[in-house]
Scaffold this motif. Structure first.
Motif, PDB file in Angstrom:
ATOM      1  N   THR A 171     -29.164  24.471  38.747  1.00 49.30           N
ATOM      2  CA  THR A 171     -28.577  25.654  39.345  1.00 49.30           C
ATOM      3  C   THR A 171     -28.513  25.497  40.861  1.00 49.30           C
ATOM      4  O   THR A 171     -29.295  24.747  41.459  1.00 49.30           O
ATOM      5  CB  THR A 171     -29.406  26.904  39.009  1.00 49.30           C
ATOM      6  OG1 THR A 171     -30.679  26.825  39.677  1.00 49.30           O
ATOM      7  CG2 THR A 171     -29.619  27.037  37.505  1.00 49.30           C
ATOM      8  N   PHE A 172     -27.581  26.209  41.470  1.00 49.62           N
ATOM      9  CA  PHE A 172     -27.478  26.190  42.921  1.00 49.62           C
ATOM     10  C   PHE A 172     -28.772  26.686  43.563  1.00 49.62           C
ATOM     11  O   PHE A 172     -29.208  26.168  44.598  1.00 49.62           O
ATOM     12  CB  PHE A 172     -26.305  27.053  43.393  1.00 49.62           C
ATOM     13  CG  PHE A 172     -24.965  26.414  43.174  1.00 49.62           C
ATOM     14  CD1 PHE A 172     -24.724  25.099  43.557  1.00 49.62           C
ATOM     15  CD2 PHE A 172     -23.924  27.137  42.593  1.00 49.62           C
ATOM     16  CE1 PHE A 172     -23.490  24.515  43.382  1.00 49.62           C
ATOM     17  CE2 PHE A 172     -22.690  26.563  42.401  1.00 49.62           C
ATOM     18  CZ  PHE A 172     -22.461  25.247  42.793  1.00 49.62           C
ATOM     19  N   ASP A 173     -29.374  27.696  42.957  1.00 48.51           N
ATOM     20  CA  ASP A 173     -30.604  28.255  43.525  1.00 48.51           C
ATOM     21  C   ASP A 173     -31.726  27.225  43.531  1.00 48.51           C
ATOM     22  O   ASP A 173     -32.477  27.117  44.515  1.00 48.51           O
ATOM     23  CB  ASP A 173     -31.032  29.501  42.751  1.00 48.51           C
ATOM     24  CG  ASP A 173     -30.160  30.711  43.051  1.00 48.51           C
ATOM     25  OD1 ASP A 173     -29.452  30.695  44.078  1.00 48.51           O
ATOM     26  OD2 ASP A 173     -30.183  31.674  42.261  1.00 48.51           O
ATOM     27  N   ASP A 174     -31.855  26.461  42.446  1.00 50.66           N
ATOM     28  CA  ASP A 174     -32.901  25.440  42.400  1.00 50.66           C
ATOM     29  C   ASP A 174     -32.652  24.345  43.439  1.00 50.66           C
ATOM     30  O   ASP A 174     -33.595  23.879  44.100  1.00 50.66           O
ATOM     31  CB  ASP A 174     -32.981  24.816  41.001  1.00 50.66           C
ATOM     32  CG  ASP A 174     -33.725  25.689  40.013  1.00 50.66           C
ATOM     33  OD1 ASP A 174     -34.337  26.697  40.435  1.00 50.66           O
ATOM     34  OD2 ASP A 174     -33.690  25.381  38.801  1.00 50.66           O
ATOM     35  N   ALA A 227     -30.941  24.651  46.248  1.00 57.63           N
ATOM     36  CA  ALA A 227     -31.180  25.239  47.571  1.00 57.63           C
ATOM     37  C   ALA A 227     -32.671  25.393  47.841  1.00 57.63           C
ATOM     38  O   ALA A 227     -33.142  25.091  48.948  1.00 57.63           O
ATOM     39  CB  ALA A 227     -30.489  26.603  47.659  1.00 57.63           C
ATOM     40  N   ASP A 228     -33.428  25.825  46.827  1.00 54.61           N
ATOM     41  CA  ASP A 228     -34.875  25.946  46.997  1.00 54.61           C
ATOM     42  C   ASP A 228     -35.509  24.584  47.256  1.00 54.61           C
ATOM     43  O   ASP A 228     -36.444  24.461  48.067  1.00 54.61           O
ATOM     44  CB  ASP A 228     -35.501  26.582  45.755  1.00 54.61           C
ATOM     45  CG  ASP A 228     -35.195  28.070  45.631  1.00 54.61           C
ATOM     46  OD1 ASP A 228     -34.753  28.673  46.629  1.00 54.61           O
ATOM     47  OD2 ASP A 228     -35.389  28.621  44.527  1.00 54.61           O
ATOM     48  N   ARG A 257     -34.823  23.555  50.928  1.00 50.87           N
ATOM     49  CA  ARG A 257     -35.698  24.293  51.845  1.00 50.87           C
ATOM     50  C   ARG A 257     -37.142  23.808  51.746  1.00 50.87           C
ATOM     51  O   ARG A 257     -37.830  23.663  52.758  1.00 50.87           O
ATOM     52  CB  ARG A 257     -35.620  25.798  51.543  1.00 50.87           C
ATOM     53  CG  ARG A 257     -34.299  26.441  51.981  1.00 50.87           C
ATOM     54  CD  ARG A 257     -34.312  27.923  51.659  1.00 50.87           C
ATOM     55  NE  ARG A 257     -33.077  28.572  52.066  1.00 50.87           N
ATOM     56  CZ  ARG A 257     -32.851  29.070  53.283  1.00 50.87           C
ATOM     57  NH1 ARG A 257     -33.810  29.003  54.201  1.00 50.87           N
ATOM     58  NH2 ARG A 257     -31.700  29.641  53.581  1.00 50.87           N
ATOM     59  N   SER A 268     -21.016  27.295  47.001  1.00 52.21           N
ATOM     60  CA  SER A 268     -22.363  27.844  46.919  1.00 52.21           C
ATOM     61  C   SER A 268     -22.839  28.247  48.300  1.00 52.21           C
ATOM     62  O   SER A 268     -23.091  27.385  49.153  1.00 52.21           O
ATOM     63  CB  SER A 268     -23.332  26.820  46.310  1.00 52.21           C
ATOM     64  OG  SER A 268     -24.667  27.247  46.440  1.00 52.21           O
ATOM     65  N   ALA A 279     -25.720  29.583  48.763  1.00 52.10           N
ATOM     66  CA  ALA A 279     -27.145  29.229  48.794  1.00 52.10           C
ATOM     67  C   ALA A 279     -27.336  27.803  49.302  1.00 52.10           C
ATOM     68  O   ALA A 279     -28.210  27.540  50.135  1.00 52.10           O
ATOM     69  CB  ALA A 279     -27.750  29.385  47.398  1.00 52.10           C
TER      70      ALA A 279
END
Length: 218
Positions: free
Chosen positions: A60-63, A65-66, A69, A89, A91
């Motif tokens: 996922t994009f969130d994973d 991006a996390d 970071r 994305s 994110a």
């Protein structure tokens, strides 16, 4: 290795069950004393393994991006993004901006393997803060620069927003590296096995890894 993290399973054991990331990491930093005459570009570099894709190579994009970071906040100097998507994305854009502008991290991203048509570079290679890398082949003659060529799969720009991408190209054809023989990728492509755990792979993922190794040396 230095400590990493697994954002797929949310634990501190980022085991690579696909092995794409392992092949990429080996291209960056595999050791010189392996008895095969194969060495990573920056063979004295440390690897911070951050898992953001599952055994099939999806995430996922969130994973992602996390993961960017987390690596930036935990001392990574170079972040290699040998991955891509055709969907935008915010994110990922914000995470890469954070890494580059706030943490002084160099982010190296694959152009993608959707070439040779123009405007085929996806996320995150189309983002302005990343160094985006295409792929060339040495035509199996590593000592002869005269017959090198841009691979047909290497995605090309410009981006939809008008950015000139990729910034550079690097070796991305038939790159020799390590993979576990029972892994997803090795099982899908047994014809790429050279000997033991050594496999040749081609793609802008590999050219991105070569570039990340050069940046690590710098």
């Amino acid at each position: 290795f230095v400590p990493g993290y697994d954002f797929v399973n949310n634990d501190s054991h980022p085991n690579d069950d696909n092995q794409h990331g392992t092949h990429v990491a080996g291209t960056v930093a595999q050791s010189t004393n392996n008895g095969r005459g194969v060495a990573g570009i920056a063979f004295k570099a440390s690897i911070m393994p951050v898992k953001v894709l599952d055994s099939a190579g999806f995430g996922t994009f969130d994973d992602v991006a996390d993961g960017i970071r987390w690596a930036a906040n935990n001392g990574a100097h170079v972040i290699n993004l040998s991955l891509g998507s055709s969907s935008p994305s915010n994110a990922m854009r914000d995470a890469i901006s954070h890494a580059v502008k706030r943490k002084n991290v160099v982010v190296v991203a694959a152009a993608g393997n959707s070439g040779p048509d123009p405007m085929t570079i996806g996320v995150p290679g189309n983002l302005p803060y990343a160094i985006t890398v295409g792929a060339f082949s040495d035509n199996y003659t590593p000592t002869d620069d005269g017959d090198d060529f841009l691979t047909s799969f290497s995605s090309t720009g410009p981006t939809v927003e008008g950015f000139v991408k990729p910034e550079l190209i690097a070796p991305g054809g038939h790159i020799l590296g390590l993979m576990k023989t029972s892994s997803t990728l090795a099982t899908l492509y047994p014809e790429f096995q050279v000997a033991g755990r050594y496999f040749t792979m081609s793609g802008t993922s590999q050219s991105t890894a070569v570039t990340s190794g050069v940046v690590a040396i710098m």
